[in-house]
Design an enzyme around this catalytic site. Structure first.
Site, mmCIF file in Angstrom:
data_model
loop_
_atom_site.group_PDB
_atom_site.id
_atom_site.type_symbol
_atom_site.label_atom_id
_atom_site.label_comp_id
_atom_site.label_asym_id
_atom_site.label_seq_id
_atom_site.Cartn_x
_atom_site.Cartn_y
_atom_site.Cartn_z
ATOM 1 N N HIS A 84 43.841 38.897 39.422
ATOM 2 C CA HIS A 84 43.647 38.408 40.791
ATOM 3 C C HIS A 84 44.606 39.113 41.742
ATOM 4 O O HIS A 84 45.746 39.380 41.369
ATOM 5 C CB HIS A 84 43.971 36.911 40.877
ATOM 6 C CG HIS A 84 43.077 36.037 40.057
ATOM 7 N ND1 HIS A 84 43.479 35.452 38.888
ATOM 8 C CD2 HIS A 84 41.797 35.650 40.249
ATOM 9 C CE1 HIS A 84 42.488 34.732 38.392
ATOM 10 N NE2 HIS A 84 41.450 34.836 39.197
ATOM 11 N N GLY A 85 44.158 39.360 42.945
ATOM 12 C CA GLY A 85 45.066 39.865 43.984
ATOM 13 C C GLY A 85 44.874 41.344 44.254
ATOM 14 O O GLY A 85 43.861 41.930 43.900
ATOM 15 N N GLY A 97 37.783 40.262 41.402
ATOM 16 C CA GLY A 97 36.847 41.350 41.725
ATOM 17 C C GLY A 97 37.374 42.363 42.734
ATOM 18 O O GLY A 97 37.018 43.534 42.667
ATOM 19 N N SER A 98 38.263 41.942 43.634
ATOM 20 C CA SER A 98 38.725 42.849 44.701
ATOM 21 C C SER A 98 39.427 44.071 44.135
ATOM 22 O O SER A 98 40.345 43.929 43.324
ATOM 23 C CB SER A 98 39.702 42.121 45.628
ATOM 24 O OG SER A 98 39.105 40.965 46.144
ATOM 25 N N HIS A 129 36.673 37.528 37.113
ATOM 26 C CA HIS A 129 37.579 37.123 38.199
ATOM 27 C C HIS A 129 38.333 38.354 38.677
ATOM 28 O O HIS A 129 38.371 39.380 38.004
ATOM 29 C CB HIS A 129 38.571 36.070 37.686
ATOM 30 C CG HIS A 129 37.987 34.700 37.606
ATOM 31 N ND1 HIS A 129 38.473 33.634 38.322
ATOM 32 C CD2 HIS A 129 36.938 34.214 36.907
ATOM 33 C CE1 HIS A 129 37.749 32.563 38.071
ATOM 34 N NE2 HIS A 129 36.804 32.881 37.200
ATOM 35 N N ASP A 169 36.590 26.579 42.336
ATOM 36 C CA ASP A 169 37.185 27.701 41.599
ATOM 37 C C ASP A 169 38.562 27.250 41.077
ATOM 38 O O ASP A 169 39.319 26.601 41.806
ATOM 39 C CB ASP A 169 37.321 28.867 42.594
ATOM 40 C CG ASP A 169 37.770 30.166 41.964
ATOM 41 O OD1 ASP A 169 37.474 30.389 40.779
ATOM 42 O OD2 ASP A 169 38.399 30.975 42.688
ATOM 43 N N HIS A 170 38.876 27.600 39.844
ATOM 44 C CA HIS A 170 40.187 27.301 39.252
ATOM 45 C C HIS A 170 40.656 25.864 39.461
ATOM 46 O O HIS A 170 41.750 25.625 40.001
ATOM 47 C CB HIS A 170 41.271 28.245 39.800
ATOM 48 C CG HIS A 170 41.101 29.651 39.345
ATOM 49 N ND1 HIS A 170 41.403 30.082 38.072
ATOM 50 C CD2 HIS A 170 40.612 30.745 39.990
ATOM 51 C CE1 HIS A 170 41.132 31.372 37.968
ATOM 52 N NE2 HIS A 170 40.630 31.798 39.107
ATOM 53 N N ASN A 198 33.928 37.136 41.132
ATOM 54 C CA ASN A 198 34.714 36.433 42.152
ATOM 55 C C ASN A 198 35.445 37.417 43.061
ATOM 56 O O ASN A 198 36.098 38.344 42.573
ATOM 57 C CB ASN A 198 35.785 35.568 41.483
ATOM 58 C CG ASN A 198 35.214 34.361 40.773
ATOM 59 O OD1 ASN A 198 34.006 34.225 40.661
ATOM 60 N ND2 ASN A 198 36.083 33.499 40.301
ATOM 61 N N VAL A 199 35.347 37.157 44.354
ATOM 62 C CA VAL A 199 36.018 38.020 45.331
ATOM 63 C C VAL A 199 36.720 37.141 46.370
ATOM 64 O O VAL A 199 36.067 36.311 47.026
ATOM 65 C CB VAL A 199 35.004 38.953 46.039
ATOM 66 C CG1 VAL A 199 35.694 39.798 47.101
ATOM 67 C CG2 VAL A 199 34.298 39.856 45.032
HETATM 68 P P1 13P Z 1 40.564 38.504 43.993
HETATM 69 O O1 13P Z 1 41.399 37.785 45.007
HETATM 70 O O2 13P Z 1 41.338 39.507 43.220
HETATM 71 O O3 13P Z 1 39.308 39.019 44.562
HETATM 72 O O4 13P Z 1 40.154 37.398 42.898
HETATM 73 C C1 13P Z 1 39.342 36.345 43.287
HETATM 74 C C2 13P Z 1 39.129 35.392 42.176
HETATM 75 O O5 13P Z 1 39.011 35.772 41.025
HETATM 76 C C3 13P Z 1 39.042 33.978 42.509
HETATM 77 O O6 13P Z 1 38.910 33.180 41.384
#
Ligand code: 13P
Length: 283
Positions: A180-181, A210-211, A208, A81-82, A230-231
């Site tokens: 993200h976050g 997702g949380s 990205h 990822d990234h 993505n979570v």
């Molecule tokens: P979150 O931490 O907001 O779930 O994002 C995860 C993410 O996109 C990882 O690439």
């Protein structure tokens, strides 16, 4: 079973669900995620981001991810990822990841096309699939610090078409108001922009950050081309709160019991997202 990323994501794309890609920084995160996937008969993507290497070195995590994926009863892809450079993507390919994300989103468009296309050519020559990003997802501390983002960070439709054509990436991460976050309030994603991108671009799309996304936005996303979500933060929050209660409630804490709690909390967080993403029962 270890399964190509493209196969997993394209199945989600054609059957209109999303596969969860969960950032796993520990053995417990991996075991919890695989356990949830097996219980729910769901495909799974195990992933690790380059910014997480200081806490979970890629060379140590890769064999854990790969062994868990090969032993799993459901399809599992192992994804970088990234990736922040072409070199990191090559290292991940050498370590056995069967897909890599090159993140050139902060680069000028032409440079992002060049670098993402280079990663795609190198990775494809090794039988490895590629995700890239266009538009600026940022994090929740990004810009104004508010949950809303201005439209100029959204993925541009015409650029997305050119980007996918020229780079030949297998999946495209989009910016539609996601971050993200930890959100301070539920975000409102730009589903209209997502639909436009989806009608114009021939590859599965990735969400990205997702949380903390609302259930309605998740559902709208998976009906509009988002095939991978993505979570990371949600798992970390679930584990932290589980450890807090364990320590508060147990008179005599011990490390092994704490590890069991981490595994269960990770698995429960993953399972809840799999249900939401409608990947349960698809494997
Ligand atoms: P979150 O931490 O907001 O779930 O994002 C995860 C993410 O996109 C990882 O690439």
């Amino acid at each position: 079973m270890l399964t190509p990323f493209k196969e997993i994501v394209e199945d989600a794309y054609s059957r209109h669900y999303a596969v969860g890609a969960f950032n796993c920084l520990s053995l417990e995160n991996v075991l919890g995620a695989v356990d949830a996937a097996e219980q729910l008969h769901s495909p799974l993507i195990l992933q690790l981001a380059e910014v997480q290497f200081p806490y979970a070195p890629m060379e140590l995590m890769a064999p854990v991810f790969l062994k868990a994926a090969k032993a799993a009863k459901v399809p599992v892809a192992v994804h970088l990822d990234h990736g922040q450079s072409v070199e990191t993507c090559i290292k991940a390919i050498k370590a056995g990841f069967n897909s890599v994300m090159y993140d050139g989103a902060s680069l000028p468009f032409e440079k992002n096309v060049y670098e993402s296309g280079l990663v795609a050519r190198l990775a494809h020559a090794c039988g490895v699939d590629v995700e890239a990003e266009l538009g600026k997802v940022g994090d929740t501390g990004f810009g104004s610090g508010e949950t809303g983002v201005s439209a100029d960070v959204f993925t541009d439709v015409a650029e997305a078409v050119r980007f996918v054509e020229e780079t030949e990436v297998d999946a495209l991460a989009v910016a539609i108001g996601n971050k993200h976050g930890r959100y301070t309030s539920t975000p409102h994603l730009n589903i209209n922009r997502l639909r436009e991108i989806n009608s114009a671009v021939p590859v599965p799309l990735v969400l990205h950050g997702g949380s903390g996304t609302g259930d309605d936005d998740f559902k709208a996303c998976i009906r509009s081309g988002i095939s991978k979500i993505n979570v990371a933060t949600a798992i970390q929050m679930a584990v932290t709160s589980e450890i807090e209660s364990y320590i508060a409630l147990s008179g005599m804490h011990d490390y092994i019991t704490m590890k069991k709690h981490i595994l269960t909390a990770s698995g429960n967080a993953v399972a809840a997202h799999m249900e939401l993403f409608e990947s349960a029962g698809k494997a």
